[in-house]
Enzyme design. Sequence first.
Site, short mmCIF file in Angstrom:
data_model
loop_
_atom_site.label_atom_id
_atom_site.label_comp_id
_atom_site.label_asym_id
_atom_site.label_seq_id
_atom_site.Cartn_x
_atom_site.Cartn_y
_atom_site.Cartn_z
CB CYS A 185 17.00 24.23 -23.84
SG CYS A 185 16.29 22.71 -24.43
NE ARG B 30 21.22 28.37 -24.51
CZ ARG B 30 22.49 28.27 -24.16
NH1 ARG B 30 23.33 29.22 -24.51
NH2 ARG B 30 22.93 27.26 -23.46
CD1 TRP C 26 17.66 21.78 -31.18
CD2 TRP C 26 18.39 20.32 -29.64
NE1 TRP C 26 18.33 20.77 -31.83
CE2 TRP C 26 18.79 19.85 -30.92
CE3 TRP C 26 18.74 19.56 -28.54
CZ2 TRP C 26 19.50 18.69 -31.11
CZ3 TRP C 26 19.45 18.38 -28.72
CH2 TRP C 26 19.84 17.96 -30.00
CG ASN D 34 20.22 24.15 -21.31
OD1 ASN D 34 21.18 24.90 -21.24
ND2 ASN D 34 20.16 23.21 -22.22
N GLY D 35 19.29 20.77 -20.52
CA GLY D 35 20.19 19.65 -20.25
C GLY D 35 19.49 18.33 -20.51
CD GLU E 226 32.57 24.40 -41.97
OE1 GLU E 226 32.56 23.33 -41.36
OE2 GLU E 226 31.79 25.33 -41.67
CE LYS F 187 28.25 25.91 -41.99
NZ LYS F 187 29.35 26.05 -41.05
CD GLU G 296 25.00 23.94 -39.77
OE1 GLU G 296 26.01 24.19 -40.45
OE2 GLU G 296 24.90 24.28 -38.58
CG HIS H 238 40.23 3.39 -52.52
ND1 HIS H 238 40.94 2.31 -53.01
CD2 HIS H 238 41.06 4.46 -52.60
CE1 HIS H 238 42.15 2.71 -53.36
NE2 HIS H 238 42.24 4.01 -53.13
CE LYS I 291 26.26 30.50 -33.90
NZ LYS I 291 26.87 30.13 -35.20
C1 AGP Z 1 28.25 24.93 -37.52
O1 AGP Z 1 27.69 25.41 -38.69
C2 AGP Z 1 27.41 24.10 -36.72
N1 AGP Z 1 26.21 24.74 -36.37
C3 AGP Z 1 28.04 23.27 -35.62
O2 AGP Z 1 28.75 22.28 -36.27
C4 AGP Z 1 28.98 23.96 -34.61
O3 AGP Z 1 30.14 24.35 -35.24
C5 AGP Z 1 29.27 22.97 -33.48
O4 AGP Z 1 28.07 22.66 -32.85
C6 AGP Z 1 30.27 23.48 -32.50
O5 AGP Z 1 29.84 24.64 -31.85
P1 AGP Z 1 30.85 25.51 -31.03
O6 AGP Z 1 31.86 26.06 -31.99
O7 AGP Z 1 30.03 26.58 -30.39
O8 AGP Z 1 31.51 24.62 -30.02
#
Ligand code: AGP
Length: 591
Positions: free
Chosen positions: A2, A27, A71, A95-96, A464, A468, A471, A487, A586
């Site tokens: 948000c 956000r 969000w 926001n929260g 990672e 990606k 996501e 396993h 983000k």
């Molecule tokens: C990354 O592609 C993600 N969108 C997410 O995992 C992100 O890295 C995570 O939310 C942490 O964010 P920050 O680095 O701003 O703390």
Amino acid sequence: MCGIVGYTGRRQAAPILLEGLKKLEYRGYDSAGVAVLDGNALQVMKRAGSVENLSAAQAFAGSVGIGHTRWATHGAPTKENAHPHIFGRIALVHNGIIENMKALKEECLARGEKFVSETDSEVIAHLLEGYYEGDILAALKKTAARLTGSFALAVLCTEEPRKIALARRSSPLVVGRAEDGIYLASDIPAIAAKGMTIYALEEKEFALLGEGEAHFYGEDGREIEKKPLEYSIEEDVPEKRGFRHFMRKEMSEIPQSIANTQQIMHAYPQISALREVLCHAEYLHIVACGTAYHSGLCAKVAFEALARIPVEVTVASEYRYRDPIIRKNTLIVAVSQSGETADTLAAAELAKRSGATLVAVTNVRYSSLARLADFVLFTAAGREIAVAATKSFNAQLVLLYALAEELARAKGRGACGAELLSLPALAEEALSASEGVRAWTPHFLSAKSVFFLGRGADYCAALEGSLKLKEISYLPSEGYPAGELKHGTLALIEEGTPVVAILTSSRLAEKTMNAVHETYARGAKVFLVTSLPEYCKRREIVSSVLLPDCGEIFSPALSVIPLQALAYYVSVARGCDPDKPRNLAKSVTVE
Ligand code: AGP
């Protein structure tokens, strides 16, 4: 999570709110809304979907207003659940998360009040209306005292039509004072303009904006003097520069991000004080979330190999509730692109309270994390707009590797600076080589699941790569230690299952190849990311990307690049928006 924005001044508020909201969409982009006061008349527009759907609000007259891009936490992303929430004389954006909303709502329902949304935020408007006796700041203080959870709040009241009242607990909020009025937002770039003085609200603070002035108040209600942030408007205004998506453009900036970060680290002004702390450090805890957590895992390999001290890497949301063992001489490194991630902040605060020295690794200079830390190491990746982190990850790695070298030196061990210095040029080569993954996309488009395999540092890169892909392309995928497959997980391999093997260590290559054989024998299609040319032509491999060699320890800084590219191309080919993946945001400012 948000974004909120607001303005009170001489200009028309609506265009300022809409422009600010556009900049805050990273956000959250589930729904959006604005409220503008024209005298005592309140005009409100809310829409499901992106801020663009609010364009008709441009016509709202009035020079005081608030806006929100959402969000969703409580309640679906509908028009009804969009902010601002209105009750009686009150309009607010939040926001929260309000954790005690159930009890508070019951209290309001018992008074016969009606609710129109499923959100936790609406109850705040009800409390405010109930406490309002001609002073909106007083009502906000009383309301805030009743709330459990996190909030950044901006509140309008039709009876005090020039004012905006603010409160902050955990969620970020900044105020900008300019010649033409007072601005507020969840982050600085949403409002920053030349000549503006910027202030950040700290934990449990309040503010009252209006008539060209901003007054700030501490938790005890007393007015406080605030020091402005030394902020200069960013030069890298986020534009796509000919790229179709921010993500692809940001990937193209990886070599520069690495080089800039290295430069910043070399010129770090507090280096002697940091070295002193490193000399005494006996334990290292790294806390972070998501991609930043993966950079911590990659860095652990380097810290342990170079400095030989025990390193614990923990997802911040686990660390904060785990009662971690924080001994004397524990160094805590909190890694966060945004510097606003609620869990990372809470974990960092916990460690600091327990006596650890806090080093922040962040991409945002005036973030809450930066303000909290004893030492702030900046990743100079520049603004990252795409929700999927790319260049910030590579910059985090480079910075953490440099810190590992410093720690190694402080412990009287050798260092390997030369390898690190060549990373920008090698990243350029890796970027070109990564275009090869475009041809892999047809094999992934309708996969039931995808596996990324590796050992050691390659396994961290695999994690990672998998995140990606999940996501931004919504394909189920797993990053797995190559040796662990047999396993249980091997049961999931079927004819045609795509497997991406990461192979950058000659020491471990044949071992990882065992797992490759095992998946190949069961029908998997194996794709290879490697710096070892001899493996590219193996018969098990459908196709490979050959990367330059930067040494086993630092290899994720390069091997992640084709994995980021793969996720990007698969996302686009599946018709997804890689910059704004569904359900995500983000900056994750709620826990
Ligand atoms: C990354 O592609 C993600 N969108 C997410 O995992 C992100 O890295 C995570 O939310 C942490 O964010 P920050 O680095 O701003 O703390």
